[in-house]
Design an enzyme around this catalytic site. Sequence first.
Site, PDB file in Angstrom:
ATOM      1  N   THR A 182      37.932 -31.721   2.508  1.00  0.00           N
ATOM      2  CA  THR A 182      37.682 -32.015   1.096  1.00  0.00           C
ATOM      3  C   THR A 182      36.205 -31.828   0.772  1.00  0.00           C
ATOM      4  O   THR A 182      35.855 -31.267  -0.279  1.00  0.00           O
ATOM      5  CB  THR A 182      38.132 -33.464   0.787  1.00  0.00           C
ATOM      6  OG1 THR A 182      39.526 -33.576   1.112  1.00  0.00           O
ATOM      7  CG2 THR A 182      37.936 -33.815  -0.669  1.00  0.00           C
ATOM      8  N   GLY A 183      35.346 -32.272   1.681  1.00  0.00           N
ATOM      9  CA  GLY A 183      33.902 -32.143   1.461  1.00  0.00           C
ATOM     10  C   GLY A 183      33.489 -30.697   1.280  1.00  0.00           C
ATOM     11  O   GLY A 183      32.687 -30.360   0.395  1.00  0.00           O
ATOM     12  N   GLY A 189      30.624 -36.898   4.010  1.00  0.00           N
ATOM     13  CA  GLY A 189      31.878 -36.257   4.431  1.00  0.00           C
ATOM     14  C   GLY A 189      31.838 -34.758   4.185  1.00  0.00           C
ATOM     15  O   GLY A 189      32.869 -34.094   4.058  1.00  0.00           O
ATOM     16  N   ALA A 190      30.617 -34.207   4.153  1.00  0.00           N
ATOM     17  CA  ALA A 190      30.431 -32.798   3.779  1.00  0.00           C
ATOM     18  C   ALA A 190      31.101 -31.822   4.747  1.00  0.00           C
ATOM     19  O   ALA A 190      31.476 -30.721   4.350  1.00  0.00           O
ATOM     20  CB  ALA A 190      28.945 -32.485   3.703  1.00  0.00           C
ATOM     21  N   SER A 191      31.251 -32.228   6.008  1.00  0.00           N
ATOM     22  CA  SER A 191      31.816 -31.291   6.987  1.00  0.00           C
ATOM     23  C   SER A 191      33.336 -31.233   6.927  1.00  0.00           C
ATOM     24  O   SER A 191      33.955 -30.371   7.537  1.00  0.00           O
ATOM     25  CB  SER A 191      31.405 -31.710   8.401  1.00  0.00           C
ATOM     26  OG  SER A 191      31.949 -32.989   8.673  1.00  0.00           O
ATOM     27  N   LYS A 213      42.591 -47.531   0.559  1.00  0.00           N
ATOM     28  CA  LYS A 213      41.777 -46.974  -0.533  1.00  0.00           C
ATOM     29  C   LYS A 213      41.679 -47.964  -1.702  1.00  0.00           C
ATOM     30  O   LYS A 213      40.637 -48.079  -2.351  1.00  0.00           O
ATOM     31  CB  LYS A 213      42.383 -45.642  -1.001  1.00  0.00           C
ATOM     32  CG  LYS A 213      42.307 -44.552   0.060  1.00  0.00           C
ATOM     33  CD  LYS A 213      42.987 -43.259  -0.381  1.00  0.00           C
ATOM     34  CE  LYS A 213      42.856 -42.181   0.682  1.00  0.00           C
ATOM     35  NZ  LYS A 213      43.426 -40.886   0.283  1.00  0.00           N
TER      36      LYS A 213
HETATM   37  N1  LIG Z   1      45.780 -34.440  -1.090  1.00  0.00           N
HETATM   38  C1  LIG Z   1      46.081 -34.150   0.150  1.00  0.00           C
HETATM   39  O1  LIG Z   1      47.094 -33.490   0.428  1.00  0.00           O
HETATM   40  C2  LIG Z   1      45.144 -34.608   1.240  1.00  0.00           C
HETATM   41  C3  LIG Z   1      45.234 -34.055   2.521  1.00  0.00           C
HETATM   42  C4  LIG Z   1      44.339 -34.506   3.492  1.00  0.00           C
HETATM   43  C5  LIG Z   1      43.372 -35.465   3.184  1.00  0.00           C
HETATM   44  N2  LIG Z   1      43.337 -35.993   1.923  1.00  0.00           N
HETATM   45  C6  LIG Z   1      42.336 -37.037   1.570  1.00  0.00           C
HETATM   46  O2  LIG Z   1      41.055 -36.439   1.449  1.00  0.00           O
HETATM   47  C7  LIG Z   1      40.047 -37.365   1.854  1.00  0.00           C
HETATM   48  C8  LIG Z   1      39.146 -36.678   2.865  1.00  0.00           C
HETATM   49  O3  LIG Z   1      39.943 -36.312   3.975  1.00  0.00           O
HETATM   50  P1  LIG Z   1      39.786 -34.908   4.703  1.00  0.00           P
HETATM   51  O4  LIG Z   1      41.043 -34.742   5.499  1.00  0.00           O
HETATM   52  O5  LIG Z   1      39.381 -33.870   3.724  1.00  0.00           O
HETATM   53  O6  LIG Z   1      38.565 -35.213   5.643  1.00  0.00           O
HETATM   54  P2  LIG Z   1      38.307 -34.591   7.082  1.00  0.00           P
HETATM   55  O7  LIG Z   1      38.468 -33.123   7.037  1.00  0.00           O
HETATM   56  O8  LIG Z   1      39.088 -35.379   8.089  1.00  0.00           O
HETATM   57  O9  LIG Z   1      36.766 -34.896   7.247  1.00  0.00           O
HETATM   58  C9  LIG Z   1      36.355 -36.199   7.481  1.00  0.00           C
HETATM   59  C10 LIG Z   1      34.883 -36.330   7.132  1.00  0.00           C
HETATM   60  O10 LIG Z   1      34.554 -37.684   7.355  1.00  0.00           O
HETATM   61  C11 LIG Z   1      33.389 -37.716   8.140  1.00  0.00           C
HETATM   62  N3  LIG Z   1      33.425 -38.940   8.928  1.00  0.00           N
HETATM   63  C12 LIG Z   1      34.395 -39.357   9.733  1.00  0.00           C
HETATM   64  N4  LIG Z   1      34.069 -40.549  10.264  1.00  0.00           N
HETATM   65  C13 LIG Z   1      32.850 -40.860   9.776  1.00  0.00           C
HETATM   66  C14 LIG Z   1      31.955 -41.945   9.938  1.00  0.00           C
HETATM   67  N5  LIG Z   1      32.253 -42.961  10.725  1.00  0.00           N
HETATM   68  N6  LIG Z   1      30.781 -41.904   9.293  1.00  0.00           N
HETATM   69  C15 LIG Z   1      30.478 -40.877   8.495  1.00  0.00           C
HETATM   70  N7  LIG Z   1      31.275 -39.828   8.282  1.00  0.00           N
HETATM   71  C16 LIG Z   1      32.440 -39.831   8.924  1.00  0.00           C
HETATM   72  C17 LIG Z   1      33.432 -36.490   8.993  1.00  0.00           C
HETATM   73  O11 LIG Z   1      32.122 -36.212   9.388  1.00  0.00           O
HETATM   74  P3  LIG Z   1      31.725 -35.699  10.842  1.00  0.00           P
HETATM   75  O12 LIG Z   1      31.557 -34.206  10.725  1.00  0.00           O
HETATM   76  O13 LIG Z   1      30.449 -36.403  11.112  1.00  0.00           O
HETATM   77  O14 LIG Z   1      32.827 -36.089  11.794  1.00  0.00           O
HETATM   78  C18 LIG Z   1      33.976 -35.475   7.993  1.00  0.00           C
HETATM   79  O15 LIG Z   1      32.943 -34.964   7.197  1.00  0.00           O
HETATM   80  C19 LIG Z   1      40.761 -38.579   2.413  1.00  0.00           C
HETATM   81  O16 LIG Z   1      40.722 -39.625   1.483  1.00  0.00           O
HETATM   82  C20 LIG Z   1      42.182 -38.104   2.632  1.00  0.00           C
HETATM   83  O17 LIG Z   1      43.143 -39.129   2.466  1.00  0.00           O
HETATM   84  C21 LIG Z   1      44.183 -35.569   0.955  1.00  0.00           C
END
Ligand SMILES: NC(=O)c1ccc[n+]([C@@H]2O[C@H](COP(=O)([O-])OP(=O)(O)OC[C@H]3O[C@@H](n4cnc5c(N)ncnc54)[C@H](OP(=O)(O)O)[C@@H]3O)[C@@H](O)[C@H]2O)c1
Length: 333
Positions: free
Chosen positions: A12-13, A7-9, A123
């Site tokens: 959060t990553g 999830g590096a891209s 989760k």
């Molecule tokens: N605390 C808060 O306010 C808050 C806000 C938002 C999110 N979060 C939480 O943070 C966590 C991460 O969310 P985010 O919003 O930071 O993530 P995000 O920006 O949506 O990024 C998603 C990541 O998942 C990867 N991904 C998606 N589908 C995939 C698959 N099938 N196989 C492998 N990789 C996949 C994407 O890779 P690709 O580049 O390959 O697509 C990308 O690196 C989640 O648990 C979310 O609930 C918290």
Amino acid sequence: MKVAIVGASGETGQSIIKGLLQHGENVDITALVRPASISKPEIESVKEQGVTIVPFELEATHEELVGALTGHDVVICCIIPWSADSQKALADAAKTAGVKRFVPSAFGPSCPPDGVMALREIKEDVLNHIKKICLPYTVIDVGWWYQSTLPRLPSGKIDYALKFPMNNVIGDGNYTTALTDLRDVGKYVARIIADPRTLNSSVFVYNEIWTQEQIFTLLEKGSGEKVARNYLSKTEVEASVEAARKAYYDVDRSFANLLGLAVVQYPNSIWLRGDNLPERAKYLGYLSGKELYPDVEHVKFEEYVAEVLAGKGKAPYANRIFGFEPKDGADSK
Ligand SMILES: NC(=O)c1ccc[n+]([C@@H]2O[C@H](COP(=O)([O-])OP(=O)(O)OC[C@H]3O[C@@H](n4cnc5c(N)ncnc54)[C@H](OP(=O)(O)O)[C@@H]3O)[C@@H](O)[C@H]2O)c1
């Protein structure tokens, strides 16, 4: 310590990689990236900073996943939160590979395990699986991002920094919740994954506690503009949760309905119910980040707002369309 990130891209990553590079000690980072995403600018950027990039598919066989994870001490998964089966497969592989700590994709507000947030239940399903296979783990929840708190200004001056403007005010706006700057998430993660006290535990970190009324007032002072408040009563919030719940569970378990449910369940949980507060997190069994790491310096919410007003903010998910973004200034909820 060898750390693999899936999830590096993502938002959060990216924060975690930056946090590990700046604050981790002797950390060697590998980003496991879908082949189609390897040329993304976010991945190019972390590669230039010394992160090893390895092509990787979560849908690969168990043996292939084990091969990718073998040799890593810590696996951090920070992918989209609606992917329980992929994360369970990753956890199974981590177990076989002898990973010493698995961090599932949590990184959200503190919340009870069941009956409040559908995304949370997904989760928890992953966490239950981790516990079933006896995989060493740490859950990290981080409160609500600063970057999802601000309302629009009438001038439109800060629209550039708002993916989800929050002009809806829950109740009278005096409910409190715990907030964290997205940029600080990685800083906390760097401390937590190096800390034996956090093994097989959940940790709740956050920067500051604010009410919506305080946020709106701060923005008004800084901008000189009057901010529109669209008050939603407890009854209205609960009715919208119930309607979205029915649409998802009773009518159509579509992805759109899941997102629609999340969009109304979040404000209910973080503001109305008070789930996302340190005392509630403690009740739910989390270790306290403030107690474990009192020395961590975070971005102050006031600094964040000043940056946004100065045109130096950054919207999360800048290049992404979710489908429930506001149209012409309407609120996203
Ligand atoms: N605390 C808060 O306010 C808050 C806000 C938002 C999110 N979060 C939480 O943070 C966590 C991460 O969310 P985010 O919003 O930071 O993530 P995000 O920006 O949506 O990024 C998603 C990541 O998942 C990867 N991904 C998606 N589908 C995939 C698959 N099938 N196989 C492998 N990789 C996949 C994407 O890779 P690709 O580049 O390959 O697509 C990308 O690196 C989640 O648990 C979310 O609930 C918290």
